[in-house]
Design a protein around this motif. Structure first.
Motif, short mmCIF file in Angstrom:
data_model
loop_
_atom_site.label_atom_id
_atom_site.label_comp_id
_atom_site.label_asym_id
_atom_site.label_seq_id
_atom_site.Cartn_x
_atom_site.Cartn_y
_atom_site.Cartn_z
N ARG A 1 -0.28 2.33 19.06
CA ARG A 1 -1.45 2.39 19.94
C ARG A 1 -2.73 2.48 19.09
O ARG A 1 -2.71 3.10 18.02
N ILE A 2 -3.80 1.91 19.56
CA ILE A 2 -5.08 2.00 18.88
C ILE A 2 -5.85 3.18 19.44
O ILE A 2 -5.97 3.35 20.65
N GLY A 3 -6.37 4.03 18.54
CA GLY A 3 -7.22 5.14 18.93
C GLY A 3 -8.68 4.80 18.71
O GLY A 3 -9.03 3.88 17.96
N LYS B 1 -7.75 17.77 13.23
CA LYS B 1 -6.63 16.83 13.19
C LYS B 1 -6.60 16.05 14.50
O LYS B 1 -7.02 16.54 15.55
N LEU B 2 -6.10 14.84 14.42
CA LEU B 2 -6.01 14.00 15.60
C LEU B 2 -4.70 14.30 16.33
O LEU B 2 -3.63 14.35 15.73
N ASP B 3 -4.81 14.49 17.62
CA ASP B 3 -3.63 14.67 18.47
C ASP B 3 -3.06 13.29 18.78
O ASP B 3 -3.69 12.48 19.48
N GLU B 4 -1.89 13.01 18.26
CA GLU B 4 -1.30 11.66 18.39
C GLU B 4 -1.07 11.25 19.84
O GLU B 4 -0.88 10.06 20.12
N ARG B 5 -1.07 12.19 20.76
CA ARG B 5 -0.85 11.85 22.18
C ARG B 5 -2.13 11.34 22.84
O ARG B 5 -2.07 10.74 23.91
N ALA B 6 -3.29 11.59 22.25
CA ALA B 6 -4.57 11.19 22.83
C ALA B 6 -4.90 9.75 22.44
O ALA B 6 -4.21 9.11 21.63
N THR B 7 -5.99 9.24 23.02
CA THR B 7 -6.49 7.90 22.72
C THR B 7 -7.92 7.93 22.22
O THR B 7 -8.28 7.19 21.30
N PHE B 8 -8.75 8.78 22.81
CA PHE B 8 -10.16 8.92 22.43
C PHE B 8 -10.36 10.25 21.70
O PHE B 8 -9.82 11.28 22.11
N PRO C 1 -8.05 4.56 14.28
CA PRO C 1 -6.73 5.11 13.92
C PRO C 1 -5.60 4.44 14.69
O PRO C 1 -5.77 4.01 15.84
N LEU C 2 -4.45 4.33 14.03
CA LEU C 2 -3.24 3.78 14.65
C LEU C 2 -2.29 4.93 14.97
O LEU C 2 -1.95 5.73 14.09
N LEU C 3 -1.84 4.97 16.22
CA LEU C 3 -1.09 6.11 16.75
C LEU C 3 0.30 5.68 17.16
O LEU C 3 0.53 4.53 17.57
N PRO C 4 1.27 6.58 17.09
CA PRO C 4 2.64 6.20 17.47
C PRO C 4 2.75 5.96 18.98
O PRO C 4 2.01 6.54 19.78
N GLY C 5 3.66 5.08 19.36
CA GLY C 5 3.93 4.86 20.77
C GLY C 5 3.66 3.45 21.23
O GLY C 5 2.82 2.74 20.66
#
Length: 569
Positions: free
Chosen positions: A126-128, A466-473, A153-157
Motif C-alpha cells: 500500500r502507498i502511504g 514511527k509510522l503505524d503500518e495500519r494507517a494510510t495518511f 512510504p510503502l506499507l504492508p498489505g
C-alpha cells in the motif's frame, strides 16, 4: 500575520492553514484546520469508483484522478532482465458521496503462451501519504500548490482503504528470478472495489539477459547506525540487518560515510554475497561520544593530532589485516572531511600520505579540491589537487573533462546530491521533485562517466515518531526542512514493527538497474550505439526527460542492443 493554505482533503474536510504569528517575541508557525475556501473539484461523478493504473515514475497524489482513457483501459506492461525488479501502480479513485470502503487487490499468476509460469515474485504494498509543510523549494513539475498530501512510504498489505473525493494507491513489484526463461508472461490483477471487480491485464516481458550479480554502479547511501539505534533501542541488531537488506534489495550499498567504528566483518561478508561493491571503513574523525547519533566533521585541531592518529592506527591495523584475509579490502575506502575548504588542505596532505602508507586503502572526500580546480582557484597539478584517490564533487560542479584527466592519473571521481543542487539540476532529495528524477540519476551517472554516486543519509528520522503500518495518511511525520528540500536524508521510514521503504527508493533502484542495462548494451554494441539511445533520455544534468514513456521506449531499445537481435522464446 501571513497565512498559507493547503487543502486537507481527502483525509479531512476543510483546509489546513499555516500561519506565521508572533509568540513571546518570536515568530513561529502554527497549523490549524479551517473551513475550506473553495468547494472540492472532483472530476468523477458522485458515488462513482474507478480503478486505474499509473507508471511507477509518476507521482499520484490523493487528489489526482484518471483521464477518461486511463479509466477506460487500465493495464500493466513491464520489461525485466533476469534478476531485475520493476513496479507499477494500481489506483482507486472515488467520487464524493462514496462512503469509506475497501479495495482488495489480487495478483494472478503469469504464464507464457506455452503455459510456462513466470519464475519470480509479484508483491503488493500500500502507498502511504505524508503531509506537506510550508517552507520548501518548489519545482515546476511538483504537486499543485494547494495540495497537502504526497505519496512516499510503502506499507504492508493488499487491501486499500478508499476515501471519498480522493485516490489511494498500491505499489506492485514484479521481480524475475535469475533462472527465468525469456518471453512474455501474461495474467491479470483483480481489484474488488465499489461493489465491482475490475480485471487489469498484466504483461511482463523477461529479456534474454541478466543483471550482474555484483552491482554495476558504485554507491554510498548512508544508513546511519545511530539513528537506527535511537529508534529501535531494544532490537537494534535486527532492525539494522533489516535496513541493510532493504538497501541490498534495491541494489544499493548499505554504506555509512559517517561511521566512527568500522562495520562488522560478518555484515560486510553478507552484503558482499548479495552484490555490494564498495564500503567506507571509517570516517576520519575522533570517536563518537556515547549515544551520539553521528559525526559529520570536526575542527582541524581535534583531528590533525598525534593522539587522533594513534586512535586510527589502533583501530585500523587489526581491522584492515582481517579485511585482507577475507578479500574485502578491494571494496574498502576511508572517508574524511565532509565539504571542507582550503584551511584543511595543508594538513590533509600529510595525513592522506600517512594513511595510505600505513593501511593501503584509498581515501575519499567531498572536500572542495575538485571544485577549486574547476573554478580556477587551485592548480590542477598542485599536490593538494592530486592527493585524494576518490574525489566526490557535488553534481553541478562535476566536470567530465577534469574527471577524465584524474582517471588517467589513476584517480576516481564520483559525484553527489543532497539538499542541492536545485532545479533545473536533477535531484532525488526532495519530495517536491518528480519521481522520475530519482531514476534519471542512474542515466546521468552513465552519461557523465562518473565512477559512483554518494548520498549522505537515508534514515535521518524524526525523533520519537514511527509510522503505524495500519494507517494510510501520516499527518504527524514532519517533512519540514530548514534547507527547503523536504525528504532530504530520508529514503527509509521507521515503522512500528519494521523499517519501511519508499517509492523514491524504488525509483532509485530502477535507475541503478537502467545504468546496468546501459553497461550491458555498451559491452554488446559499443558506446556510440548506446549514446544514440541515451541522447533521447539524458543529455546533461539539467537536460533530461521527465516523460516515463520516453524511458520505457529507451529501455526497450537498450534491451534489443543487449540481445543483439537474438530470438527470445
Amino acid at each position: 500575520m501571513s497565512e498559507r493554505r493547503f487543502t486537507a482533503r481527502p483525509f479531512q474536510s476543510g483546509d489546513r492553514a499555516e500561519r506565521k504569528v508572533l509568540r513571546g517575541g518570536r515568530q513561529v508557525t502554527e497549523a490549524v484546520l479551517v473551513p475550506a475556501e473553495r468547494p472540492p473539484k472532483v472530476p468523477l461523478a458522485e458515488g462513482r469508483t474507478v480503478v486505474w493504473t499509473a507508471d511507477s515514475m509518476r507521482r499520484v497524489s490523493p487528489l489526482a484522478f484518471p483521464t477518461d482513457a486511463e479509466a477506460a483501459a487500465p493495464q500493466i506492461a513491464l520489461e525485466l532482465a533476469r534478476g531485475e525488479a520493476e513496479a507499477a501502480q494500481v489506483c482507486v479513485s472515488c467520487g464524493l458521496g462514496v462512503t469509506g470502503g475497501e479495495a482488495a487487490i489480487e495478483i494472478g499468476s503469469l504464464t507464457r503462451a506455452d503455459g510456462r509460469p513466470f519464475a519470480g515474485t509479484a508483491t503488493c504494498e500500500r502507498i502511504g501519504y505524508l503531509a506537506r509543510r510550508n517552507g520548501y523549494a518548489p519545482h515546476p513539475c511538483g504537486p499543485p500548490e494547494d495540495e497537502l498530501w504526497f505519496p512516499e512510504p510503502l506499507l504492508p498489505g493488499q487491501t486499500l482503504r478508499t476515501v471519498p473525493g480522493g485516490t489511494v494507491g498500491a505499489w506492485l513489484t514484479f521481480k524475475a528470478a535469475r533462472d527465468a526463461r525469456p518471453g512474455v508472461y501474461a495474467g491479470r490483477v483483480q481489484v474488488t472495489a465499489g461493489g465491482r471487480r475490475t480485471a487489469i491485464p498484466c504483461t511482463v516481458r523477461v529479456r534474454d539477459f541478466a543483471l550482474p550479480e555484483r552491482f554495476g554502479l558504485k554507491t554510498a547511501y548512508s544508513v546511519m547506525d545511530g539513528f537506527t539505534r535511537a529508534a529501535y533501542p531494544n532490537d537494534f541488531a535486527a532492525r539494522k540487518r533489516e535496513s541493510w537488506d532493504l538497501m541490498l534489495d534495491h541494489r544499493l550499498n548499505p554504506d555509512d560515510i559517517s561511521r566512527t567504528t568500522p562495520p562488522d566483518l560478518d555484515d560486510l561478508a553478507y552484503a558482499a554475497k548479495r552484490g555490494m561493491n564498495s564500503f567506507n571503513v571509517l570516517n576520519l574523525v575522533p570517536p563518537a561520544k556515547p549515544n551520539q547519533k553521528w559525526v559529520c566533521w570536526v575542527n582541524p585541531e581535534a583531528v590533525f593530532s598525534e593522539s587522533c592518529y594513534d586512535h586510527f592506527r589502533k583501530t585500523l591495523t587489526p581491522y584492515v589485516a582481517e579485511l585482507k584475509c577475507r578479500g574485502l579490502d578491494r571494496m574498502a575506502y576511508l572517508y574524511g572531511f565532509d565539504e571542507r575548504g582550503t584551511n584543511y588542505y595543508g594538513r590533509l596532505l600529510p595525513l592522506w600520505q600517512r594513511l595510505k602508507a600505513d593501511f593501503g586503502l584509498p581515501v575519499m572526500t567531498t572536500a572542495y579540491m575538485f571544485m577549486d580546480v574547476v573554478k580556477g582557484q587551485l592548480d590542477e597539478r598542485s599536490p593538494f589537487a592530486t592527493m585524494t584517490d576518490i574525489h566526490v564533487p557535488i553534481e553541478n560542479i562535476y566536470s567530465a573533462e577534469l574527471a577524465d584527466r584524474y582517471r588517467a592519473a589513476g584517480k576516481k571521481v564520483w559525484w553527489y546530491t543532497c539538499c542541492g543542487p536545485t532545479h533545473p539540476n536533477c535531484n532525488n532529495a526532495s519530495y517536491e521533485y518528480p519521481l522520475i528524477e530519482c531514476r534519471m540519476l542512474g542515466w546521468l551517472q552513465y552519461r557523465t562517466r562518473a565512477d559512483g554516486y554518494l548520498f549522505w543519509h537515508v534514515n535521518f528520522w524524526n525523533d520519537g515518531v514511527k509510522l503505524d503500518e495500519r494507517a494510510t495518511f501520516f499527518p504527524d511525520w514532519n517533512t519540514h526542512s530548514s534547507l527547503k528540500m523536504p525528504g532530504d536524508g530520508v529514503f527509509l521510514y521507521p515503522g512500528r514493527s519494521r523499517i519501511l521503504p519508499g517509492i523514491r527508493l524504488a525509483n532509485v533502484r530502477d535507475g541503478v538497474e537502467d545504468y546496468e542495462w546501459l553497461q550491458l548494451a555498451e559491452a554488446k554494441a559499443g558506446r556510440a550505439a548506446v549514446e544514440r539511445v541515451l541522447a533521447e533520455v539524458a543529455r546533461t544534468v539539467k537536460d533530461f526527460t521527465r516523460d516515463p514513456s520516453v524511458v520505457r521506449l529507451a529501455r526497450s531499445r537498450l534491451g534489443d542492443l543487449v540481445e543483439g537481435g537474438s530470438r527470445t522464446l
